[in-house]
Write a protein that holds these residues in place. Structure first.
Motif, mmCIF file in Angstrom:
data_model
loop_
_atom_site.group_PDB
_atom_site.id
_atom_site.type_symbol
_atom_site.label_atom_id
_atom_site.label_comp_id
_atom_site.label_asym_id
_atom_site.label_seq_id
_atom_site.Cartn_x
_atom_site.Cartn_y
_atom_site.Cartn_z
ATOM 1 N N VAL A 69 -0.748 15.895 -6.205
ATOM 2 C CA VAL A 69 -0.963 16.637 -5.528
ATOM 3 C C VAL A 69 0.875 16.700 -5.945
ATOM 4 N N ILE A 70 1.071 18.024 -5.307
ATOM 5 C CA ILE A 70 3.025 18.327 -5.177
ATOM 6 C C ILE A 70 2.732 18.961 -3.995
ATOM 7 N N HIS A 71 3.403 18.170 -2.596
ATOM 8 C CA HIS A 71 3.437 18.858 -1.640
ATOM 9 C C HIS A 71 4.940 19.491 -1.295
ATOM 10 N N VAL A 72 4.818 20.626 -0.473
ATOM 11 C CA VAL A 72 5.432 21.506 -0.429
ATOM 12 C C VAL A 72 6.358 21.982 1.241
ATOM 13 N N MET A 94 -4.441 5.820 16.846
ATOM 14 C CA MET A 94 -6.034 6.976 16.569
ATOM 15 C C MET A 94 -5.573 7.647 16.131
ATOM 16 N N TYR A 95 -5.017 7.955 14.885
ATOM 17 C CA TYR A 95 -4.753 9.128 13.568
ATOM 18 C C TYR A 95 -4.317 8.838 12.746
ATOM 19 N N PRO A 96 -5.232 7.195 12.149
ATOM 20 C CA PRO A 96 -4.224 6.650 11.462
ATOM 21 C C PRO A 96 -4.506 6.749 10.362
ATOM 22 N N GLU A 97 -5.629 8.142 9.447
ATOM 23 C CA GLU A 97 -5.358 9.555 8.357
ATOM 24 C C GLU A 97 -4.282 9.411 8.455
ATOM 25 N N TYR A 98 -4.270 10.270 9.699
ATOM 26 C CA TYR A 98 -2.418 11.324 9.206
ATOM 27 C C TYR A 98 -1.508 10.817 8.978
ATOM 28 N N HIS A 99 -1.239 9.719 10.241
ATOM 29 C CA HIS A 99 -0.227 8.356 10.102
ATOM 30 C C HIS A 99 0.201 8.219 8.166
ATOM 31 N N LYS A 100 -1.164 8.293 8.266
ATOM 32 C CA LYS A 100 -1.136 7.732 6.340
ATOM 33 C C LYS A 100 -0.022 8.998 5.801
ATOM 34 N N VAL A 101 -0.893 10.129 6.069
ATOM 35 C CA VAL A 101 0.012 11.395 5.549
ATOM 36 C C VAL A 101 1.329 11.390 5.744
ATOM 37 N N HIS A 102 1.548 10.979 7.056
ATOM 38 C CA HIS A 102 3.226 11.142 7.399
ATOM 39 C C HIS A 102 4.133 10.026 7.069
ATOM 40 N N GLN A 108 7.417 9.017 -0.795
ATOM 41 C CA GLN A 108 6.835 9.150 -1.321
ATOM 42 C C GLN A 108 7.397 10.921 -2.334
ATOM 43 N N THR A 109 9.137 10.394 -1.885
ATOM 44 C CA THR A 109 9.654 12.312 -2.317
ATOM 45 C C THR A 109 9.579 11.544 -3.688
ATOM 46 N N ALA A 110 10.417 13.331 -4.275
ATOM 47 C CA ALA A 110 10.384 13.292 -5.685
ATOM 48 C C ALA A 110 12.360 12.533 -6.585
ATOM 49 N N ALA A 159 11.042 7.937 -6.426
ATOM 50 C CA ALA A 159 9.398 7.384 -5.946
ATOM 51 C C ALA A 159 9.052 6.157 -4.669
ATOM 52 N N GLY A 160 7.969 6.316 -4.520
ATOM 53 C CA GLY A 160 7.053 4.938 -3.518
ATOM 54 C C GLY A 160 6.513 4.839 -4.070
ATOM 55 N N PRO A 161 5.517 4.044 -2.822
ATOM 56 C CA PRO A 161 4.146 3.207 -3.990
ATOM 57 C C PRO A 161 2.925 4.063 -3.450
ATOM 58 N N TYR A 162 3.174 5.277 -3.088
ATOM 59 C CA TYR A 162 1.742 6.178 -3.247
ATOM 60 C C TYR A 162 1.705 6.902 -4.819
ATOM 61 N N GLU A 163 0.771 6.506 -5.821
ATOM 62 C CA GLU A 163 0.495 7.091 -6.882
ATOM 63 C C GLU A 163 0.214 8.841 -6.831
ATOM 64 N N CYS A 164 -0.031 9.520 -7.789
ATOM 65 C CA CYS A 164 -0.274 11.158 -7.788
ATOM 66 C C CYS A 164 0.120 12.180 -6.756
ATOM 67 N N TYR A 165 1.185 11.719 -6.298
ATOM 68 C CA TYR A 165 2.008 12.274 -4.970
ATOM 69 C C TYR A 165 2.714 12.708 -5.246
ATOM 70 N N ILE A 166 3.656 13.663 -4.777
ATOM 71 C CA ILE A 166 4.874 13.715 -4.507
ATOM 72 C C ILE A 166 5.140 15.024 -3.560
ATOM 73 N N SER A 167 5.788 14.511 -2.197
ATOM 74 C CA SER A 167 6.444 15.016 -1.396
ATOM 75 C C SER A 167 8.235 16.084 -1.838
ATOM 76 N N LEU A 168 7.925 17.225 -1.098
ATOM 77 C CA LEU A 168 9.142 18.038 -1.092
ATOM 78 C C LEU A 168 9.309 18.143 0.046
ATOM 79 N N PRO A 169 9.807 17.546 1.369
ATOM 80 C CA PRO A 169 10.034 18.679 2.259
ATOM 81 C C PRO A 169 11.328 19.880 2.051
ATOM 82 N N GLU A 170 11.507 20.226 2.677
ATOM 83 C CA GLU A 170 12.987 21.004 2.884
ATOM 84 C C GLU A 170 12.697 22.099 1.140
ATOM 85 N N HIS A 171 11.587 22.017 1.485
ATOM 86 C CA HIS A 171 11.613 22.894 0.091
ATOM 87 C C HIS A 171 9.846 24.710 0.339
#
Length: 527
Positions: free
Chosen positions: A361-364, A383-391, A397-399, A402-414
């Motif tokens: 996933v590329i997350h923009v 209460m919401y561990p799933e969404y905390h995980k995404v956060h 895990q930005t471009a 590099a972080g601990p999560y494979e197959c994911y790149i975060s592109l904030p402010e893009h």
């Protein structure tokens, strides 16, 4: 934010192992004709007058208003003790007078909560006195059925009662507490107990909620007012005198008389559309009404970015497209990344689903990860561990890092500049730097807008900012807060997200305000 947004995007998968679209999607099914009548074939009947009220939309707002217009009347229970002493004193002043007949401005004055609507806060406080503090105090209302106060009306909806809840995957679980999904005088938890089912972390499935709303309509005897399988194509004002006795093709079945003759207006609303027959044909209809209530929600039209190439076949605007692609094996572990655009919970659902399936996933998204307006920064972590995980993934895990999560790149402010036919997407950062990414598919999940194409100028003239489209969050329809009548068009009302109430627990206050106003017009309020 511990409340369920009416957007329905705030649902999370009960189990990603079972997150799949049903072949016979409830959104495409016609309702049971025995329970909820399809529209009657248009007929030419002389001498029929317009209906007092036509409600467009049969979700929680429309159902609640139908309940109140059917003669169900709330009173303060004399033996009740509300935790708010000021409200308690006001309620004790006239317990024999219905809440519908009292001054809603006076009763709601000083109330505070998670809605900007004073009547929404009032009705919620009466039904769930201490719910925001985790309490379980009973409602301070008692309900009487007073048929003499009923106002003839019709509720038009595309699906069975429940509206857009029938369009959501049944295993999805609401973000908010299940008891906040209930309608007046039939607690959701009680209904769930009868079904021998319980809540998961105080949350309910979309399937249970959709079934509850259908059950509510039948239990309260409202089904005679509902016409399902309908699509409204036009609502406009016409002169009452221009309607000949043989011109009206109506959907009424012995609906009775209207307002007192002294209350008749010179203009009425003409509502046109079509309904789907059992055979699958489309039959046109026209109804005339003194008042029209807009309760269509905002689930109709996904928001587009408005960039080049967004109409290409690999660019989608619904989470179901990803589910279908996985189901059909058109994307998988070895595919190019899926581009997810957006920083709401629908986007988070897509990321969680893709992560579960090991799809890159590329997350923009445009905002900073620390932006307090970001929904993830408003949710309790426990209460919401799933969404905390995404956060966490978005932060770590930005471009650039590099972080601990494979197959994911975060592109904030893009933000996305364009989509190419070669499946290359051009993305630009806050400094203007651009980069091309090869992707397998794109999911633009940035919210949705109401479809008001049946109104003149798409309803823009009714909005708070009358030069911008109606938007539930930024530019709702401008209504009187104590009647929910549109300030720009008398006789036209707006409920729910259209009026800025994005929470199921609060849309009912708009129905209370509208019912109070319509009862006054109908001269059915006691002196």
């Amino acid at each position: 934010m511990c409340q369920t947004l009416w957007r329905h995007a705030l649902c999370l998968p009960k189990s990603f192992m079972h997150l799949k679209r049903q072949v016979d999607s409830r959104a495409e099914m016609l309702p049971d004709r025995k329970m909820y009548p399809l529209l009657t074939r248009p007929s030419h009947r002389s001498g029929l007058k317009p209906l007092p009220v036509v409600i467009i939309g049969n979700g929680p707002s429309g159902i609640c208003l139908s309940y109140l217009l059917s003669g169900y009347t709330p009173y303060f229970k004399r033996e009740s003790l509300h935790p708010n002493p000021i409200l308690q004193r006001k309620l004790e002043e006239a317990p024999e007078v219905s809440i519908l007949d009292q001054d809603l401005d006076y009763l709601s004055e000083g109330l505070q909560g998670r809605s900007d609507s004073p009547v929404a806060l009032l009705f919620d406080a009466l039904q769930r006195p201490d719910t925001d503090w985790g309490g379980t105090a009973e409602s301070v209302l008692r309900w009487r059925h007073e048929p003499s106060r009923a106002i003839p009306h019709l509720v038009l909806g595309r699906n069975a009662p429940g509206g857009a809840w029938h369009s959501i995957e049944g295993s999805m679980v609401t973000l908010s507490r299940g008891e906040w999904m209930g309608l007046p005088d039939l607690p959701f938890k009680e209904w769930l107990k009868q079904k021998r089912r319980g809540l998961r972390n105080n949350r309910a499935t979309a399937e249970d909620i959709a079934q509850y709303y259908q059950h509510y309509v039948v239990k309260k005897g409202l089904q005679k007012n509902f016409r399902c399988g309908t699509v409204v194509t036009s609502v406009r004002k016409v002169s009452a005198g221009s309607i000949s006795s043989h011109a009206q093709r109506d959907l009424q079945e012995n609906r009775g008389s209207l307002w007192n003759s002294s209350e008749q207006s010179t203009e009425i609303f003409q509502v046109d559309g079509f309904f789907k027959t059992v055979e699958g044909d489309k039959e046109p209809f026209s109804i005339y009404a003194e008042n029209v209530v807009l309760a269509t929600g905002t689930y109709d039209s996904p928001t587009w970015l408005g960039v080049k190439g967004e109409n290409l076949s690999y660019v989608h605007h619904q989470l179901s497209a990803l589910e279908e692609a996985v189901k059909n094996n058109s994307i998988g572990i070895m595919s190019d990344p899926v581009l997810v655009v957006g920083a709401g919970l629908t986007a988070a659902d897509a990321i969680l689903f893709a992560h579960h399936c090991n799809i890159p996933v590329i997350h923009v998204f445009r905002r900073r990860v620390s932006d307090p307006g970001l929904i993830f920064n408003q949710l309790p972590k426990m209460m919401y561990p799933e969404y905390h995980k995404v956060h966490q993934m978005m932060k770590e895990q930005t471009a650039a890092c590099a972080g601990p999560y494979e197959c994911y790149i975060s592109l904030p402010e893009h933000h996305v500049l364009s989509f190419g036919k070669d499946r290359k997407c051009i993305i630009q950062d806050k400094n203007g730097c651009q980069k091309a990414y090869k992707i397998s598919m794109a999911l633009v999940l940035t919210g949705s807008n109401p479809n008001l194409s049946f109104l003149p100028n798409n309803g823009i003239d009714l909005a708070m900012a009358s030069d911008q489209p109606v938007n539930a969050k930024r530019n709702p329809i401008d209504v009187d807060p104590f009647s929910h009548e549109c300030t720009q068009e008398k006789g036209l009302y707006a409920l729910g997200p259209l009026a800025g109430d994005n929470f199921v627990r609060f849309v009912q206050g708009g129905a209370l305000a509208a019912a109070s106003s319509l009862l006054r017009k109908a001269n059915k309020n006691p002196p």
